[in-house]
Design a protein around this motif. Structure first.
Motif, mmCIF file in Angstrom:
data_model
loop_
_atom_site.group_PDB
_atom_site.id
_atom_site.type_symbol
_atom_site.label_atom_id
_atom_site.label_comp_id
_atom_site.label_asym_id
_atom_site.label_seq_id
_atom_site.Cartn_x
_atom_site.Cartn_y
_atom_site.Cartn_z
ATOM 1 N N PHE A 103 12.224 26.809 17.694
ATOM 2 C CA PHE A 103 11.956 25.492 17.124
ATOM 3 C C PHE A 103 12.593 25.373 15.738
ATOM 4 O O PHE A 103 13.233 24.359 15.418
ATOM 5 N N ALA A 104 12.432 26.416 14.915
ATOM 6 C CA ALA A 104 13.058 26.409 13.596
ATOM 7 C C ALA A 104 14.582 26.412 13.720
ATOM 8 O O ALA A 104 15.286 25.712 12.980
ATOM 9 N N ASN A 105 15.080 27.198 14.668
ATOM 10 C CA ASN A 105 16.521 27.248 14.889
ATOM 11 C C ASN A 105 17.064 25.897 15.345
ATOM 12 O O ASN A 105 18.150 25.466 14.933
ATOM 13 N N LEU A 106 16.294 25.186 16.171
ATOM 14 C CA LEU A 106 16.704 23.861 16.631
ATOM 15 C C LEU A 106 16.833 22.892 15.461
ATOM 16 O O LEU A 106 17.791 22.103 15.386
ATOM 17 N N LEU A 107 15.894 22.938 14.528
ATOM 18 C CA LEU A 107 15.955 22.044 13.373
ATOM 19 C C LEU A 107 17.164 22.360 12.501
ATOM 20 O O LEU A 107 17.827 21.450 11.987
ATOM 21 N N ASN A 108 17.457 23.641 12.323
ATOM 22 C CA ASN A 108 18.647 24.022 11.558
ATOM 23 C C ASN A 108 19.923 23.574 12.256
ATOM 24 O O ASN A 108 20.868 23.090 11.617
ATOM 25 N N PHE A 145 21.201 29.129 0.932
ATOM 26 C CA PHE A 145 19.754 28.973 1.063
ATOM 27 C C PHE A 145 19.391 27.648 1.735
ATOM 28 O O PHE A 145 18.333 27.531 2.358
ATOM 29 N N LEU A 146 20.273 26.645 1.623
ATOM 30 C CA LEU A 146 20.009 25.341 2.223
ATOM 31 C C LEU A 146 19.715 25.447 3.715
ATOM 32 O O LEU A 146 18.834 24.761 4.233
ATOM 33 N N GLN A 147 20.475 26.291 4.412
ATOM 34 C CA GLN A 147 20.329 26.395 5.855
ATOM 35 C C GLN A 147 19.694 27.707 6.307
ATOM 36 O O GLN A 147 19.464 27.882 7.504
ATOM 37 N N ASN A 148 19.432 28.592 5.387
ATOM 38 C CA ASN A 148 18.900 29.897 5.776
ATOM 39 C C ASN A 148 17.601 30.255 5.064
ATOM 40 O O ASN A 148 17.051 31.334 5.300
ATOM 41 N N GLY A 149 17.137 29.358 4.204
ATOM 42 C CA GLY A 149 15.902 29.616 3.481
ATOM 43 C C GLY A 149 14.736 28.831 4.064
ATOM 44 O O GLY A 149 14.919 27.865 4.807
ATOM 45 N N PRO A 177 11.875 25.246 7.337
ATOM 46 C CA PRO A 177 13.229 25.435 6.816
ATOM 47 C C PRO A 177 13.528 24.480 5.664
ATOM 48 O O PRO A 177 13.143 23.301 5.700
ATOM 49 N N VAL A 178 14.210 24.973 4.653
ATOM 50 C CA VAL A 178 14.502 24.179 3.460
ATOM 51 C C VAL A 178 15.277 22.915 3.807
ATOM 52 O O VAL A 178 15.120 21.867 3.170
ATOM 53 N N VAL A 179 16.112 22.992 4.840
ATOM 54 C CA VAL A 179 16.958 21.850 5.180
ATOM 55 C C VAL A 179 16.140 20.653 5.659
ATOM 56 O O VAL A 179 16.588 19.503 5.566
ATOM 57 N N VAL A 180 14.911 20.881 6.138
ATOM 58 C CA VAL A 180 14.095 19.783 6.666
ATOM 59 C C VAL A 180 13.747 18.768 5.581
ATOM 60 O O VAL A 180 14.009 17.567 5.743
ATOM 61 N N PRO A 181 13.145 19.182 4.443
ATOM 62 C CA PRO A 181 12.874 18.170 3.418
ATOM 63 C C PRO A 181 14.140 17.558 2.839
ATOM 64 O O PRO A 181 14.139 16.388 2.433
ATOM 65 N N LEU A 223 26.234 21.346 5.025
ATOM 66 C CA LEU A 223 25.151 21.973 5.789
ATOM 67 C C LEU A 223 25.707 22.862 6.887
ATOM 68 O O LEU A 223 25.165 23.940 7.165
ATOM 69 N N SER A 224 26.795 22.419 7.526
ATOM 70 C CA SER A 224 27.408 23.227 8.577
ATOM 71 C C SER A 224 27.960 24.533 8.005
ATOM 72 O O SER A 224 27.760 25.612 8.570
ATOM 73 N N VAL A 225 28.650 24.437 6.871
ATOM 74 C CA VAL A 225 29.239 25.621 6.237
ATOM 75 C C VAL A 225 28.148 26.562 5.744
ATOM 76 O O VAL A 225 28.255 27.792 5.863
ATOM 77 N N ALA A 226 27.061 26.000 5.194
ATOM 78 C CA ALA A 226 25.967 26.833 4.709
ATOM 79 C C ALA A 226 25.317 27.605 5.848
ATOM 80 O O ALA A 226 24.833 28.725 5.661
ATOM 81 N N ARG A 227 25.329 27.020 7.030
ATOM 82 C CA ARG A 227 24.703 27.685 8.173
ATOM 83 C C ARG A 227 25.546 28.853 8.678
ATOM 84 O O ARG A 227 25.022 29.929 8.976
ATOM 85 N N VAL A 228 26.877 28.655 8.796
ATOM 86 C CA VAL A 228 27.728 29.720 9.333
ATOM 87 C C VAL A 228 28.228 30.658 8.241
ATOM 88 O O VAL A 228 28.649 31.776 8.532
ATOM 89 N N GLY A 229 28.199 30.207 6.985
ATOM 90 C CA GLY A 229 28.569 31.076 5.869
ATOM 91 C C GLY A 229 30.057 31.201 5.607
ATOM 92 O O GLY A 229 30.465 32.075 4.845
ATOM 93 N N SER A 230 30.885 30.344 6.216
ATOM 94 C CA SER A 230 32.330 30.426 5.993
ATOM 95 C C SER A 230 32.977 29.079 6.269
ATOM 96 O O SER A 230 32.380 28.192 6.879
ATOM 97 N N VAL A 231 34.227 28.939 5.801
ATOM 98 C CA VAL A 231 34.990 27.707 5.993
ATOM 99 C C VAL A 231 36.362 28.081 6.531
ATOM 100 O O VAL A 231 37.038 28.967 6.000
#
Length: 421
Positions: free
Chosen positions: A73-78, A187-191, A266-270, A330-338
């Motif tokens: 569920f948390a992964n789905l929101l991210n 931290f935006l997508q992983n905290g 997840p921090v990204v929700v708020p 947000l996409s880059v923060a989740r995968v950690g690279s560009v």
């Protein structure tokens, strides 16, 4: 002339002209009757998307024992956060009856500028600001060609979609990849918020929703405009409290797979909720938002009424491109690279999210919440099919079918309600 006649011919309270009509007034029964009449007339809003989301949750919970777990569920929101923001960005131009096919790659180039500049020693806040400035300027450029020159938005944004892919290759380099080295952004997508933070978020949501509702009622009362029954406000707040409370409770459970506890919203929700509230406030409670709906409904009528159509379109594309950069962040923060492919494939999913949620491709109908619900539908399909280990092609086939179905519902609802094609 009598005093009564004088009062009759007096200009209406200026406050009344600044208010958005809240539809049919009256109690709960009146609202339900009016809603059912709208549905029967073809105006279903986000109802099909909500129904589809419920069906998908039931289906995937039966097919996979992992779907309804706290971790998934948390992964789905991210997963959904990037698409939700991009879908909301595209709503601003879709409401005008326009489209922006370059939104995804605009965000990708913005992130490419950010990571390359940051890697060369430029402070990351300044590098990130430059990335957002690029998004702003791109939106301004699209708005100029669409609103001033008169080129169809499809043509302009398709050209940028192709050209910006080349620009990303120039900036990053073929096969190049830059790691995101900024902990604050990762931290935006992983905290996660602390467990008390989720409840605090819910309390703040209730306070803002209540404050906004009572502020709207006060404005309508001062303008002499009828208000809906007060009970509807309490019903809305109760729904937020119940649904939000369930979500926070589930996310506060430990979903770690080791001795280290992983819990919290997840921090990204708020973050996404703040964007949703600000965008909704802009569209629902400002003249700018009303002008967007007016232009989408009938651009010529809006122009003859004194609306500066060109400026409204210009700003709509600016907002869209700027939010697209944030979506890419947000996409880059989740995968950690560009790399040079960031944003290349997601824009059509963003359009699909808005349309699936109930935003009309013909303009003038839809809300940001609809796009958010549509994005959750598409993210749920991707997440659920992934848990079933089905090929990626199946995911594309299902998503495409859902989009065609949603567009068909939109077209048929317009015909049923008497609208044109």
């Amino acid at each position: 002339m009598s005093s009564n006649a004088t009062r009759t011919e007096a200009a209406p309270d200026p406050l009344a002209s600044d208010l958005i009509g809240s539809g049919v007034e009256g109690g709960v029964g009146d609202q339900l009757t009016a809603w059912w009449q709208r549905v029967r007339g073809g105006d279903m809003g986000a109802l099909p998307a909500i129904g589809g989301l419920v069906v998908l949750f039931i289906l995937f919970s039966i097919l996979s024992p992992f779907f309804l777990t706290e971790r998934n569920f948390a992964n789905l929101l991210n997963q959904a956060a990037t698409l939700v923001v991009l879908g909301m960005a595209l709503v601003f131009v879709l409401l005008l009856g326009e489209i922006d096919l370059s939104a995804g790659v605009t965000g990708g180039v913005g992130m490419a500028l950010f990571v390359v500049l940051a890697s060369q020693g430029i402070p990351w806040p300044l590098a990130l600001l430059i990335g957002f400035v690029f998004g702003f300027l791109t939106g301004a450029l699209i708005g100029f060609f669409v609103a001033r020159v008169g080129i169809p938005s499809f043509v302009v944004t398709l050209g940028l979609f192709l050209g910006y892919q080349g620009l990303a290759l120039v900036i990053i380099g073929p096969g190049g990849l830059f790691r995101l080295e900024v902990p604050e952004l990762i931290f935006l997508q992983n905290g996660n918020l602390p467990t008390w933070g989720g409840w605090a978020m819910l309390v703040i949501m209730l306070a803002i929703s209540a404050g906004t509702s009572f502020w709207d009622r006060a404005r309508r009362a001062r303008a002499g405009v009828p208000n809906r029954a007060l009970s509807l406000v309490w019903i809305k707040l109760a729904a937020i409290a119940v649904i939000g409370g369930i979500v926070v409770f589930v996310l506060n459970q430990n979903r770690g797979q080791s001795v280290i506890e992983v819990a919290g919203v997840p921090v990204v929700v708020p973050v996404v909720l703040v964007i949703l509230w600000l965008g909704t406030f802009l569209l629902d409670r400002t003249k700018f938002g009303r002008y967007i709906y007016a232009i989408g409904g009938n651009a010529e009528a809006a122009r003859r009424s004194g609306v500066k159509v060109r400026w409204i379109k210009w700003w709509a594309f600016v907002i869209c491109s700027s939010l697209a950069v944030f979506s890419a962040l947000l996409s880059v923060a989740r995968v950690g690279s560009v790399d040079a492919t960031v944003g290349r494939d997601i824009v059509l999913s963003g359009v699909a999210a808005a349309v699936v949620g109930g935003v009309s491709l013909f303009g003038g109908k839809g809300r940001l919440m609809h796009a958010a619900i549509g994005a959750l539908v598409i993210a749920t399909i991707t997440n659920g099919l992934g848990l079933l280990n089905l090929p990626a092609g199946i995911n594309l086939l299902v998503t495409g079918g859902v989009l065609i179905l949603a567009a068909t519902v939109d077209a048929l609802s317009r015909l049923r309600s008497g609208g044109g094609r």
